[in-house]
Design an enzyme around this catalytic site. Structure first.
Site, PDB file in Angstrom:
ATOM      1  N   SER A 148       6.891 -10.804   7.646  1.00  0.00           N
ATOM      2  CA  SER A 148       6.751  -9.642   6.670  1.00  0.00           C
ATOM      3  C   SER A 148       7.935  -9.232   5.214  1.00  0.00           C
ATOM      4  O   SER A 148       8.508 -10.494   5.062  1.00  0.00           O
ATOM      5  CB  SER A 148       5.773  -8.739   6.455  1.00  0.00           C
ATOM      6  OG  SER A 148       5.041  -7.291   5.851  1.00  0.00           O
ATOM      7  N   GLU A 179       2.054 -16.347   2.740  1.00  0.00           N
ATOM      8  CA  GLU A 179       1.170 -14.869   3.747  1.00  0.00           C
ATOM      9  C   GLU A 179       0.977 -14.014   3.120  1.00  0.00           C
ATOM     10  O   GLU A 179       2.248 -13.844   2.049  1.00  0.00           O
ATOM     11  CB  GLU A 179       0.855 -15.262   5.669  1.00  0.00           C
ATOM     12  CG  GLU A 179       2.151 -14.551   5.860  1.00  0.00           C
ATOM     13  CD  GLU A 179       2.549 -13.283   6.426  1.00  0.00           C
ATOM     14  OE1 GLU A 179       1.716 -12.661   5.734  1.00  0.00           O
ATOM     15  OE2 GLU A 179       3.307 -12.874   6.021  1.00  0.00           O
ATOM     16  N   HIS A 213      -0.525 -11.697   8.287  1.00  0.00           N
ATOM     17  CA  HIS A 213      -0.650 -10.282   9.569  1.00  0.00           C
ATOM     18  C   HIS A 213      -1.854 -10.292   9.239  1.00  0.00           C
ATOM     19  O   HIS A 213      -2.741  -9.646   8.959  1.00  0.00           O
ATOM     20  CB  HIS A 213      -0.536  -9.733   7.893  1.00  0.00           C
ATOM     21  CG  HIS A 213       0.874  -9.270   7.510  1.00  0.00           C
ATOM     22  ND1 HIS A 213       1.259 -10.245   6.796  1.00  0.00           N
ATOM     23  CD2 HIS A 213       1.525  -8.091   7.305  1.00  0.00           C
ATOM     24  CE1 HIS A 213       2.621  -9.418   5.988  1.00  0.00           C
ATOM     25  NE2 HIS A 213       2.557  -8.289   6.870  1.00  0.00           N
TER      26      HIS A 213
END
Lengths: 308, 308
Positions: free
Chosen positions: B112, B206, B278
């Protein structure tokens, strides 16, 4: 005193074409702008694909690009007003010949996603207007917003006396050519041929529907590439609905605190809450001409007309 | 066969330090990871400021940077696991000496927001693991996710046989060093010293909580700077909650359609829905080592161990 060409000043009866380079809208949303422009003494027509709809885009990339380029190319068109922002101009910006568009000296008006096109046109040598679009006049606006837009339409740049002032983050004064626009489009321009050039400039920054940490991330991006450090001054407008968009997973900080924290260390005259951006009180802001920022007074004063 | 150094393989009893370079979390959210690492035979300790809280940040920039650098510098620490993502690493990334950090050959784990640090470490010559963090194990995960993470902890890269495959957007096969991560951090890196290098690489993409048009905008940004065109292959994971984040003002398009539309013209082997990102089914994905993408089979196979 300025590095860019100015658009040709509009004359009574001149033809203005509305085009939609980004997201779609409906006929009734065009009418208030059509009425306003007509009342100001201009003729108005619509780009061929203004009412197209393709997901969140006002038609295919080719249709939107075609309408934009044709509006610049058509000698009968003297000004181009964008229908709305949203998203989409960056999808075909790499296929535009900004130098050829800028050479027409057409008067180009729009904001938000249209930032992409301003940056490209400004870089290619044409001053433009970061100002209301068709969708903007579907909601009630304070009188000074209308006054400001009408001034701009006629190529003048005096700020209405009843417009609110900004508040200093860092005091002092600066002069420079004005650039900037909607923050996420400024960062989306990094590394492209239309990347914002900040050196010695007064940089406008506003945005809408960004979460607080994304405002931080985007300002940090501009800092990480050294862009804001090179500016002569910074003028922050509204960050609309940012405090409502706090990420529940990480929490938030009021956006004015974020902006203040990120910018106050630069030692560059900087103001906050100057009235432009995605809110009813938006001033029309020329790009590509010189202005003077008096951060202590919270005031930005353009030093020349937009059109000639 | 590889251009980067590999982290040193962990041995039983080795010390792993948990640090928080981005957003804050609470003690009880650290426990599942502490228990897992302990059960795998490692010792675990916390960085000094892991439980700090400063708005949406886990402490001040200086505190977070200090913990990260100290974990790399301390010879007793063999691996560094990040507490969580959120936001914050880019606020101090420009102050890091990535070459010095990479030279330690510490085993670095996170995803992330931590993408920023992976990009910097990978560029500086150290392979890393885009893999679960402390917060990740506060929710139930399918067994293959745990299997994948444990493999990675031991420096091995076999994908569990029961992990789902991806689906081809563009068929074909490609081999290359793996890079990438969370899309908004990939675009936030453009123009910085840790900008993603895509040439000849297999690029992982992502993201979470992005609106559909922002997924489009970010992919378009990577296209506008020519980054994706240089990739050998592209592996798209989950775009979590994107379809729920449709902007009511402009409408949306399902994110898989957007990703397909943006990437299918590249002629580069590309898959969608590969299980990382996620969401509960996230595989652990090494960065900086070679892999083979078989887009027709929807499969990414690492060609070497992560650690040595």
């Amino acid at each position: 005193m300025h590095l860019l060409n100015k658009p040709t000043r509009l004359q009574p009866g001149d033809l203005i074409r509305i085009v939609a380079p980004a997201s779609p809208l409906e006929t009734h949303q065009l009418e208030p702008m059509q009425n306003l422009l007509t009342a100001e003494g201009f003729r108005v027509e619509l780009g061929e694909h203004v009412l197209d709809r393709h997901g969140y885009l006002a038609g295919t990339d080719e249709a939107r690009r075609h309408d934009l380029v044709q509006a610049f190319d058509d000698p009968s068109v003297k000004a181009i007003v964008c229908a709305r922002g949203g998203y989409g101009a960056s999808r075909f910006a790499a296929d535009l010949d900004f130098a050829a568009l800028a050479a027409t000296r057409k008067f180009f008006i729009g904001f938000s996603d249209i930032t992409v096109l301003h940056l490209g046109l400004n870089r290619a040598g044409l001053a433009t207007a970061y100002a209301p679009m068709a969708l903007s006049f579907t909601v009630e606006r304070p009188p000074y917003v209308l006054d400001s837009f009408k001034q701009i339409l006629h190529g003048r740049t005096a700020t209405p006396a009843d417009a609110p002032m900004g508040k200093a983050i860092t005091g002092g004064t600066a002069e420079g050519i004005v650039t900037g626009g909607c923050l996420c489009l400024l960062t989306d321009s990094i590394g492209t041929q239309w990347e914002m050039d900040t050196k010695g400039k007064i940089v406008l920054i506003e945005d809408v529907d960004e979460s607080p940490h994304r405002v931080d991330a985007m300002l940090t991006h501009l800092l990480n590439i050294g862009a804001l450090q090179k500016a002569a001054g910074i003028v922050v407008g509204e960050m609309t609905r940012t405090d409502e968009k706090t990420d529940p997973g990480i929490g938030g900080v009021p956006w004015r605190e974020i902006v203040t924290e990120r910018l106050q260390g630069l030692g560059i005259p900087t103001i906050l809450d100057y009235p432009f951006g995605h809110f009813t009180g938006m001033l029309s802001m020329p790009l590509g001409i010189r202005a003077r920022l008096d951060a202590d007074a919270g005031r930005l004063t353009y030093l020349e007309d937009l059109c000639e």
